[in-house]
Structure formats: C-alpha cells, structure tokens
Scaffold this motif. Sequence first.
Motif: not given
Length: 160
Positions: A136-144
């Motif tokens: 989670v940051g500016k936009a949430a993203k999936f990280v392997l």
Amino acid sequence: MEEDFADHLARLCISKFREVGPEHITMHVRGQTVLAGFVQRTASACPEVVALGYGTKFVNNDVVSSELSSIPAPEGLLNSTHTKLFTIVKDSHAEIIARRAFIRYIHSQCWLALKTCANAADGSRDGVDSIFEIQVGKAAKFVLNPGTTFHFFTSTAPCG
C-alpha cells in the motif's frame, strides 16, 4: 547445475501431464504432442507445476481421415453435406494453453492476496498464503513474495 534443474522441470511437467492429462492423447494422435508448463519455485517449498498445456504440433492426414470415417456428427448439428464431426484440433499450441492457465493462476493468487489482506484486517486467518503481498502506498499494488520465481518449460521450440 542449471542443466540438472532444467531436467528436473521437464520431469515435473511430464509427471503432472501423466497424472492429469488424457490417457488417449499419446496413443490417438500420431503427430507430435507438445507439452508446455509453468513451474513455481519458492524458498520454502519444492518446485510445483502451476499451469500446464498440451497441443499438437501437427496431425498426420491419415489420422484425420480415419477420424472422419469413424465419428458421426450428432443429429441436427451439421447440414447434409457435413456428416462427420472432428475431435482433433490439427494445430493447437501448448504454449498458448499453458499461458492462459498461468494467467488464471496469477489471477487466483491476486484474489487470495486480497482475501488474506481482508482477513488480516478483521483478525481472522485461514492459513493459506498467496504468492503476492499487497503493498500500500499512493496506489496499492501486488508484489511477488521474495524468493518466488517462475520457470517456463516446453517440450519443443515454440512456433512463431
């Protein structure tokens, strides 16, 4: 060492194909059966086949001809000039089928990561982990997850 790992990936994919694939494929199709798969490797578990596809590089015309003479089309399905129904795809690409299965796997892991994140927020845990973490940051993203890698196997050089 890497050659040994490549052989291990091949054995994993062939073993999985024999476990879940149709038994008739190697006997019925006298063309070249192609196998492709994606293997997931993590730091904490043995390599695992997560997507698999098989196809035919080519099918001999005699197989198609014998199939035409032995398989009647269901009544009403084809018009009077077409009386037989094909069951063999003459040129299906294992790599494409495996890629589609891999994308489905990745999507399922994204959903699992979302579910895990939601469960963590309300204090529950189901014990199943995703290969992804949600950052989670500016936009949430999936990280392997660290240490997770994917390896592609194909039993022949891809076409095109």
